[in-house]
Design a protein around this motif. Structure first.
Motif, PDB file in Angstrom:
ATOM      1  N   GLY A 220       0.832  -1.196   0.000  1.00 63.16           N
ATOM      2  CA  GLY A 220       0.000   0.000   0.000  1.00 63.16           C
ATOM      3  C   GLY A 220       0.866   1.245   0.000  1.00 63.16           C
ATOM      4  O   GLY A 220       1.575   1.522   0.982  1.00 63.16           O
ATOM      5  N   THR A 221       0.843   1.985  -1.087  1.00 66.16           N
ATOM      6  CA  THR A 221       1.628   3.214  -1.193  1.00 66.16           C
ATOM      7  C   THR A 221       0.960   4.316  -0.379  1.00 66.16           C
ATOM      8  O   THR A 221      -0.179   4.689  -0.645  1.00 66.16           O
ATOM      9  CB  THR A 221       1.748   3.645  -2.665  1.00 66.16           C
ATOM     10  OG1 THR A 221       2.340   2.591  -3.415  1.00 66.16           O
ATOM     11  CG2 THR A 221       2.593   4.904  -2.793  1.00 66.16           C
ATOM     12  N   GLY A 222       1.677   4.831   0.608  1.00 69.41           N
ATOM     13  CA  GLY A 222       1.124   5.891   1.446  1.00 69.41           C
ATOM     14  C   GLY A 222       1.257   7.248   0.788  1.00 69.41           C
ATOM     15  O   GLY A 222       2.117   7.468  -0.074  1.00 69.41           O
ATOM     16  N   ASP A 340      -4.519  11.914   3.662  1.00 67.80           N
ATOM     17  CA  ASP A 340      -3.613  11.102   4.476  1.00 67.80           C
ATOM     18  C   ASP A 340      -3.951   9.637   4.241  1.00 67.80           C
ATOM     19  O   ASP A 340      -4.938   9.121   4.753  1.00 67.80           O
ATOM     20  CB  ASP A 340      -3.778  11.459   5.954  1.00 67.80           C
ATOM     21  CG  ASP A 340      -2.853  10.652   6.853  1.00 67.80           C
ATOM     22  OD1 ASP A 340      -2.040   9.869   6.327  1.00 67.80           O
ATOM     23  OD2 ASP A 340      -2.962  10.793   8.090  1.00 67.80           O
ATOM     24  N   ARG A 341      -3.141   8.977   3.421  1.00 64.48           N
ATOM     25  CA  ARG A 341      -3.312   7.550   3.149  1.00 64.48           C
ATOM     26  C   ARG A 341      -2.129   6.809   3.765  1.00 64.48           C
ATOM     27  O   ARG A 341      -0.994   6.995   3.321  1.00 64.48           O
ATOM     28  CB  ARG A 341      -3.380   7.285   1.641  1.00 64.48           C
ATOM     29  CG  ARG A 341      -4.610   7.887   0.981  1.00 64.48           C
ATOM     30  CD  ARG A 341      -4.607   7.626  -0.527  1.00 64.48           C
ATOM     31  NE  ARG A 341      -5.833   8.095  -1.133  1.00 64.48           N
ATOM     32  CZ  ARG A 341      -6.598   7.381  -1.960  1.00 64.48           C
ATOM     33  NH1 ARG A 341      -6.227   6.158  -2.289  1.00 64.48           N
ATOM     34  NH2 ARG A 341      -7.704   7.883  -2.462  1.00 64.48           N
ATOM     35  N   PRO A 342      -2.375   5.990   4.758  1.00 66.55           N
ATOM     36  CA  PRO A 342      -1.266   5.312   5.426  1.00 66.55           C
ATOM     37  C   PRO A 342      -0.616   4.267   4.519  1.00 66.55           C
ATOM     38  O   PRO A 342      -1.287   3.618   3.712  1.00 66.55           O
ATOM     39  CB  PRO A 342      -1.946   4.647   6.630  1.00 66.55           C
ATOM     40  CG  PRO A 342      -3.361   4.431   6.182  1.00 66.55           C
ATOM     41  CD  PRO A 342      -3.688   5.616   5.312  1.00 66.55           C
ATOM     42  N   ALA A 343       0.682   4.105   4.670  1.00 71.95           N
ATOM     43  CA  ALA A 343       1.397   3.063   3.937  1.00 71.95           C
ATOM     44  C   ALA A 343       1.291   1.752   4.702  1.00 71.95           C
ATOM     45  O   ALA A 343       1.049   1.731   5.903  1.00 71.95           O
ATOM     46  CB  ALA A 343       2.860   3.453   3.755  1.00 71.95           C
ATOM     47  N   GLY A 344       1.469   0.658   3.994  1.00 70.30           N
ATOM     48  CA  GLY A 344       1.429  -0.653   4.647  1.00 70.30           C
ATOM     49  C   GLY A 344       1.810  -1.752   3.679  1.00 70.30           C
ATOM     50  O   GLY A 344       1.891  -1.539   2.468  1.00 70.30           O
ATOM     51  N   THR A 345       2.038  -2.941   4.228  1.00 71.05           N
ATOM     52  CA  THR A 345       2.444  -4.089   3.422  1.00 71.05           C
ATOM     53  C   THR A 345       1.792  -5.356   3.968  1.00 71.05           C
ATOM     54  O   THR A 345       1.663  -5.514   5.184  1.00 71.05           O
ATOM     55  CB  THR A 345       3.972  -4.279   3.459  1.00 71.05           C
ATOM     56  OG1 THR A 345       4.611  -3.088   3.005  1.00 71.05           O
ATOM     57  CG2 THR A 345       4.403  -5.432   2.571  1.00 71.05           C
TER      58      THR A 345
END
Length: 440
Positions: A220-222, A340-345
């Protein structure tokens, strides 16, 4: 303002570190995944479901046409949401309703104490009210804004619900079917953020986006998006020259310094000044100016570092403009966070990724993982395993008025994603869920 920004960055970094320490996604044993998928593919119940999706192709395309022609502009998805809710109920998902955020949420209960899997597609498109969304056909393709992204996903959800209910197939785990708001642009993932805030029992997520079914989004690209406003006294271009600084000139200097910011290629990190505006006339020293800045990264620390450097570049540009004229009147600026989009994997060895890739392989494909900014950013940032899968069919021209969808054999991609979902929740009497229920 800078002290507030510093606190914001420290807070976000702490959240990211805590999330990393808390990572507990179930790791897949390849033999378990292959055995489960083999059981499913050989079972009579699942064969019936797969055949049903193929036979339901034409009706699914009619759903696609109908939903596409219901406008769903950013922040104005309600009309489409109400239409999709009716379709959910019409195919047997009676436990469905609109939630407080405007999402369509329906629970199909499982037979046992299995996991809760969220399966979703987003309602909103990028197009403003009044856009011509009438579906046209040309050389076998269907043309209309939003027909692929993500209306195809909505139509597939309906076909899955229909197949499960018509053939009375019981899953072990619960499936939460969701048509959500706020995925595009400044929607800021508000639908998913509200959903995961309200429902603490979600164990995993499979989202549908355009794609033939051979790719799995695991990263997930933040992003942080800012509206930066510059304010000054303004004045006559001739009479006040040398006496007051210009808001537009300050913004120009800031943009030049932003352009010099260095970001890493791994993790991929990007930035852009997307829009600019300001001033009142050609013969005025501008008293106001405004720009929008987009900053993205596949990892939160790099995102925050780029953000810090960009804010410093803006401050430097304003300072230089003020020093240039040495006036008592000064330019000030304010940076407002508007996205504001949080990053994640989701780890590559997690069961949800392994099952997705194995499903693609069993269908004869060569699965690939990818990164992107989608609804899956939210669960990933919360350490809830999530992937985005293709909804089937070729498509192109996303986010343009010339968007198109080729329905040829689109059911094949739908089958691949559906078998992944079934493997995760389990089919009563056939297989146990690969996805585990987290301790709540």
């Amino acid at each position: 303002m800078l002290s507030q920004m510093k606190l914001f960055r420290i807070s976000r970094l702490c959240i990211g570190v805590s999330a990393a320490l808390a990572m507990s996604a179930a790791v897949a044993q390849p033999q378990d995944v292959k055995a489960t998928l083999a059981l499913l593919n050989e079972s009579k119940q699942v064969k019936v479901l797969m055949t049903a999706l193929e036979k339901d192709h034409d009706r699914t395309i009619e759903d696609l046409r109908s939903i596409t022609e219901v406008e769903a502009p950013p922040f104005k998805e309600k009309t489409r949401a109400e239409y999709v809710l009716k379709r959910f109920k019409a195919v047997g998902l009676t436990d469905a309703a609109l939630d407080s955020a405007g999402n369509v949420v329906g629970i199909r209960k499982g037979s046992g104490k299995g996991p809760t899997l969220l399966v979703s597609a987003h309602l909103d498109t990028v197009f403003p009210e009044g856009t011509d969304v009438k579906v046209k056909e040309e050389k076998g393709r269907l043309l209309a804004p939003g027909i692929g992204d993500d209306t195809r996903g909505l139509a597939v959800l309906i076909s899955w619900i229909k197949a499960l209910n018509e053939h009375k197939v019981a899953t072990v785990g619960d499936i939460m079917f969701v048509a959500n708001v706020g995925e595009e642009g400044l929607g800021n993932l508000r639908g998913m953020k509200a959903l995961f805030k309200e429902h603490k029992n979600i164990d995993g997520m499979v989202g549908l986006e355009p794609g033939e079914g051979d790719k799995v989004l695991t990263q997930g690209t933040g992003s942080h998006r800012y509206e930066v406003s510059f304010k000054g006294p303004g004045g006559h271009s001739f009479g006040a020259f040398g006496k007051v600084p210009s808001a537009i000139h300050a913004m120009g200097r800031a943009i030049a310094h932003i352009g010099d910011v260095q970001v890493p290629t791994d993790p991929k990190t990007t930035f852009t000044v997307g829009t600019v505006g300001g001033g009142t006339s050609v013969n005025t020293i501008a008293g106001d100016a405004k720009m929008a800045v987009d900053i993205r990264s596949n990892e939160t620390p790099s995102l925050l570092e780029a953000e810090k450097n960009i804010m410093a570049a803006i401050e430097k540009g304003v300072k230089q403009e003020n020093e240039r004229w040495k006036s008592d009147a000064k330019i000030t600026f304010d940076a407002k966070l508007i996205g504001d989009r949080p990053a994640g994997t989701t780890p590559p060895d997690s069961v949800i990724v392994t099952a997705s890739l194995e499903s693609i392989a069993l269908a004869g494909g060569k699965g690939q993982t990818r990164a992107g900014s989608t609804d899956a950013n939210v669960p990933m940032s919360l350490n809830i395993p999530a992937v985005i899968l293709g909804s089937g069919g070729k498509s192109g021209g996303s986010h343009s008025l010339k968007e198109w969808f080729d329905p040829t054999d689109a059911w094949k991609g739908s089958q691949i994603s559906f078998i992944t979902v079934l493997s995760l929740v389990g089919v009563d009497g056939v297989s146990e869920p690969l996805l585990k229920s987290a301790a709540k």
